[in-house]
Scaffold this motif. Sequence first.
Motif, PDB file in Angstrom:
ATOM      1  N   ARG A 267     -16.276  -2.685 -10.137  1.00  0.00           N
ATOM      2  CA  ARG A 267     -16.052  -3.758  -9.167  1.00  0.00           C
ATOM      3  C   ARG A 267     -14.605  -4.220  -9.274  1.00  0.00           C
ATOM      4  O   ARG A 267     -14.148  -4.573 -10.363  1.00  0.00           O
ATOM      5  CB  ARG A 267     -17.004  -4.919  -9.431  1.00  0.00           C
ATOM      6  CG  ARG A 267     -16.950  -6.012  -8.363  1.00  0.00           C
ATOM      7  CD  ARG A 267     -18.087  -6.992  -8.586  1.00  0.00           C
ATOM      8  NE  ARG A 267     -17.999  -8.129  -7.661  1.00  0.00           N
ATOM      9  CZ  ARG A 267     -18.858  -9.137  -7.648  1.00  0.00           C
ATOM     10  NH1 ARG A 267     -19.883  -9.145  -8.486  1.00  0.00           N
ATOM     11  NH2 ARG A 267     -18.712 -10.141  -6.794  1.00  0.00           N
TER      12      ARG A 267
ATOM     13  N   ASP B 121       0.820  -1.209   0.000  1.00  0.00           N
ATOM     14  CA  ASP B 121       0.000   0.000   0.000  1.00  0.00           C
ATOM     15  C   ASP B 121       0.856   1.263   0.000  1.00  0.00           C
ATOM     16  O   ASP B 121       0.596   2.210  -0.760  1.00  0.00           O
ATOM     17  CB  ASP B 121      -0.939  -0.007   1.213  1.00  0.00           C
ATOM     18  CG  ASP B 121      -2.061  -1.023   1.056  1.00  0.00           C
ATOM     19  OD1 ASP B 121      -2.633  -1.437   2.074  1.00  0.00           O
ATOM     20  OD2 ASP B 121      -2.360  -1.406  -0.097  1.00  0.00           O
TER      21      ASP B 121
ATOM     22  N   VAL C 211     -11.727   2.590  -6.181  1.00  0.00           N
ATOM     23  CA  VAL C 211     -13.110   2.225  -6.484  1.00  0.00           C
ATOM     24  C   VAL C 211     -14.070   3.275  -5.944  1.00  0.00           C
ATOM     25  O   VAL C 211     -15.025   3.687  -6.642  1.00  0.00           O
ATOM     26  CB  VAL C 211     -13.430   0.838  -5.908  1.00  0.00           C
ATOM     27  CG1 VAL C 211     -14.921   0.534  -6.035  1.00  0.00           C
ATOM     28  CG2 VAL C 211     -12.610  -0.235  -6.609  1.00  0.00           C
ATOM     29  N   ALA C 212     -13.836   3.736  -4.731  1.00  0.00           N
ATOM     30  CA  ALA C 212     -14.720   4.745  -4.139  1.00  0.00           C
ATOM     31  C   ALA C 212     -14.719   6.024  -4.982  1.00  0.00           C
ATOM     32  O   ALA C 212     -15.770   6.649  -5.197  1.00  0.00           O
ATOM     33  CB  ALA C 212     -14.278   5.049  -2.713  1.00  0.00           C
TER      34      ALA C 212
ATOM     35  N   GLY D 159      -4.800  -4.162  -1.995  1.00  0.00           N
ATOM     36  CA  GLY D 159      -6.235  -4.143  -1.778  1.00  0.00           C
ATOM     37  C   GLY D 159      -6.751  -2.878  -1.139  1.00  0.00           C
ATOM     38  O   GLY D 159      -7.758  -2.307  -1.583  1.00  0.00           O
ATOM     39  N   ASP D 160      -6.085  -2.394  -0.083  1.00  0.00           N
ATOM     40  CA  ASP D 160      -6.558  -1.185   0.598  1.00  0.00           C
ATOM     41  C   ASP D 160      -6.483   0.021  -0.323  1.00  0.00           C
ATOM     42  O   ASP D 160      -7.387   0.867  -0.363  1.00  0.00           O
ATOM     43  CB  ASP D 160      -5.738  -0.937   1.861  1.00  0.00           C
ATOM     44  CG  ASP D 160      -6.011  -1.980   2.941  1.00  0.00           C
ATOM     45  OD1 ASP D 160      -5.170  -2.143   3.832  1.00  0.00           O
ATOM     46  OD2 ASP D 160      -7.071  -2.637   2.861  1.00  0.00           O
TER      47      ASP D 160
ATOM     48  N   THR E 193      -8.852  -7.836  -6.325  1.00  0.00           N
ATOM     49  CA  THR E 193      -7.595  -7.685  -5.601  1.00  0.00           C
ATOM     50  C   THR E 193      -6.749  -8.919  -5.847  1.00  0.00           C
ATOM     51  O   THR E 193      -7.025 -10.000  -5.331  1.00  0.00           O
ATOM     52  CB  THR E 193      -7.841  -7.504  -4.093  1.00  0.00           C
ATOM     53  OG1 THR E 193      -8.679  -6.362  -3.885  1.00  0.00           O
ATOM     54  CG2 THR E 193      -6.526  -7.308  -3.351  1.00  0.00           C
TER      55      THR E 193
ATOM     56  N   LYS F  48      -9.354   0.050  -2.798  1.00  0.00           N
ATOM     57  CA  LYS F  48     -10.651   0.494  -2.262  1.00  0.00           C
ATOM     58  C   LYS F  48     -10.858   1.992  -2.502  1.00  0.00           C
ATOM     59  O   LYS F  48     -11.957   2.442  -2.831  1.00  0.00           O
ATOM     60  CB  LYS F  48     -10.732   0.182  -0.776  1.00  0.00           C
ATOM     61  CG  LYS F  48     -10.817  -1.303  -0.455  1.00  0.00           C
ATOM     62  CD  LYS F  48     -10.842  -1.521   1.050  1.00  0.00           C
ATOM     63  CE  LYS F  48     -10.855  -3.015   1.373  1.00  0.00           C
ATOM     64  NZ  LYS F  48     -10.800  -3.259   2.840  1.00  0.00           N
ATOM     65  N   HIS F  49      -9.798   2.790  -2.301  1.00  0.00           N
ATOM     66  CA  HIS F  49      -9.912   4.236  -2.525  1.00  0.00           C
ATOM     67  C   HIS F  49     -10.165   4.536  -4.000  1.00  0.00           C
ATOM     68  O   HIS F  49     -10.945   5.437  -4.330  1.00  0.00           O
ATOM     69  CB  HIS F  49      -8.635   4.937  -2.051  1.00  0.00           C
ATOM     70  CG  HIS F  49      -8.371   4.789  -0.586  1.00  0.00           C
ATOM     71  ND1 HIS F  49      -9.186   5.349   0.377  1.00  0.00           N
ATOM     72  CD2 HIS F  49      -7.397   4.127   0.086  1.00  0.00           C
ATOM     73  CE1 HIS F  49      -8.716   5.050   1.590  1.00  0.00           C
ATOM     74  NE2 HIS F  49      -7.640   4.308   1.436  1.00  0.00           N
TER      75      HIS F  49
END
Length: 749
Positions: free
Chosen positions: A563, A470, A550-551, A543-544, A566, A547-548
């Motif tokens: 969608r 990350d 995708v948001a 993965g973390d 990961t 998430k940002h």
Amino acid sequence: MDSAHTAHLARECGGLLQLYRATRQSSEALIAPLSDADATVQSMPDASPAKWHFAHTTWFFESFVLVPHLSGYRIFDDHFNFLFNSYYETVGARHPRARRGLLSRPSLESIRAYRRHVDAGIEKLLRQNSSASITQLVELGCHHEQQHQELLLTDILHLFAQSPLKPAYKLPEPLLFEPQAPRAPDYSHFAGGLVEIGHEDRGFHFDCEGPRHSVFVEPYRLANRPATNREWIEFIEDGGYRDPLLWLSEGWTVSRDQGWTMPLYWERRDDAYWTMTLRGAQPLDLDAPVSHVSYFEADAYATWSNRRLPTEMEWENAARAVPLTGNYSDSGYLRPRPAGAAAPGPRQMFGDVWEWTRSAFLPYPRFRPAAGAVGEYNGKFMSGQFVLRGGSCVTPPGHIRRSYRNFFPPSMRWQFAGVRLAEDVDSRASTASRTFRGPEPANGNRFNGDVLSGLARSPKRLPSRWLYDDYGSELFEEITQLDEYYLTRTETGTLRAYSREIAAFCGANATLLEYGAGAGLKTELLIEALDRPAFYVPIDIAGDFLKHTVARFERRFPELSTRPITADFTSISAMPEWVPSARRVAFFPGSTIGNLDASEVATFLGGIRSHVGRGGRALIGVDLCKAPAILIPAYDDTAGVTARFNLNLLTRINRELGGNFNIERFQHSVRWNEAEAAVEMHLLSTVDQAVTVSGRTFEFSAGETIHTESSRKYGIAGFTQLAGHHGWRVDRVWTDERQLVGLFGLAQY
């Protein structure tokens, strides 16, 4: 065979003739790619020339069917009984097996004439006489020829492997790899008890497959798939070929005498394993079953894994409900394939690789060899051989049965032979605290394995993918904003300048698959330009961080379905079912393809072909060749961001693998490799020192480096040629005025 079966054959003589013709035509097709020289040479005593196989199978029909049963039959050549008899002592003297390669005459064309002569005789005989004795012999001859079809391919592979040219039997186009996330095999439980083993006497079978009988089997577990090449590499790198405690005594002696250090046909090229195949030398498919290993190697691997090989009774019992479908010779693949998506119960029991069992090849209870010369077919070999089950990728389709017993000496390696592990239920429970030294599925274990093996190499090298945890991903996004780092802004400018053309290339309602998505900043420009994009699938190992991304996309494009996946994009075998199948476009910007070595490029380009499907397209960013004065600063910026990005790998090793790297004793180093047309990043040790990772100690001398990344640069013509080798046609190339960066639009041939 029972009376019902023989009567069936008598009634269905036309079907038998069809089988005969199809079998003979298959042999013709197999030998068609070979020259007379290819078909004549013998690479070792255990292998036979293709021409000899071609003739011997014909001799079988002539000697056992035509001579005794067709009135007035004229023998084609009186010398052939001596030249092409294999091991039938009762038929007469024969040419020595080890000297079959000296038979430069008769020519291949003469053998073809011999086959035509015998074929005419068989057809004439079957029209005249369909008695049970004749139809049984003809059917046996067909299955005998199918066995030799497989041997012909394995012998040609061994022959071609001896040549420094590494010629290909079949066109050597790169094969589609199906990488998948590493996962340890699951084990299916079998209760055991009294089970029935052997052929049920319905349909053809060899005599050694019967009689059917009862055996008692203890409870056991069987792996749901064969051991893979990836797992075998762990065995190698853990010293599996150097530890005598893992080996049977005879196996250890043979291994030392013959210098075994890896499976037959394997070799190291730089940092990758390659293997010889019927399509020539190819990068090793890490997730495919390991093949070309002996019984001795299979047993040592099982011992290393704290497990064992199954008995043939356990294997057949487990295969009872498994379909006979598999990767056979008719697939055209001609090498083992990965297991594919997980499914309950054993997989790949048929096709791909023959599987060693721990059972000696011995007669079943009440076994009696057939009368006459054909009684020498199997019974005489029931000494010193071990049983293999299941067939291989070069076994003819329709030739395999659940009861089929192949057999070879324990040192044999040139056949497609692999390993499926088993374990005892009770002993497993009593040794649950023991360490299983085989591979584990977790990503952390893959990281651990790559680091330990990479630091043990000389020179030391670690895969660049592990730079992107990350924090590493955040640092890389910071790098893309630097003045020295021309690539991102130049590629972004190209996307803006040619947005309409690129959108037209992708088509309407596209599903965009982005590999190594990161923040996806350039992807926003592409999605804005696309005509009603349907779906966005960002793929990234962090993965973390994902998430940002995708948001942000969900806020920016609320009507777009987004969608993530990961995963390491190099390990994805297939897109999930929820990804729309129509109009898929693979997007791989940022010149990340330059970070992949040759085998990884082959895997990636082949993988995305399968991901997008027929008619799918790809957009790939490529850093074009240019002066080192422009390149080097992009990887060694004055602000030191790239240095922090590189050194973060050591911090990650300390955090996740219990390492004790002193970061102050290493420096970021950048080099231009003219021969490879690549910028290299290294971590340079400034002093002599020792470092411990996962309990293992590694020595560094002052000035020694860890190679962490190579970023290869391509010319437009060179990348076009590379893409073509992997099934892609370059449809368009968009670039900036200075031709610093190219965006290649690829379509499938």
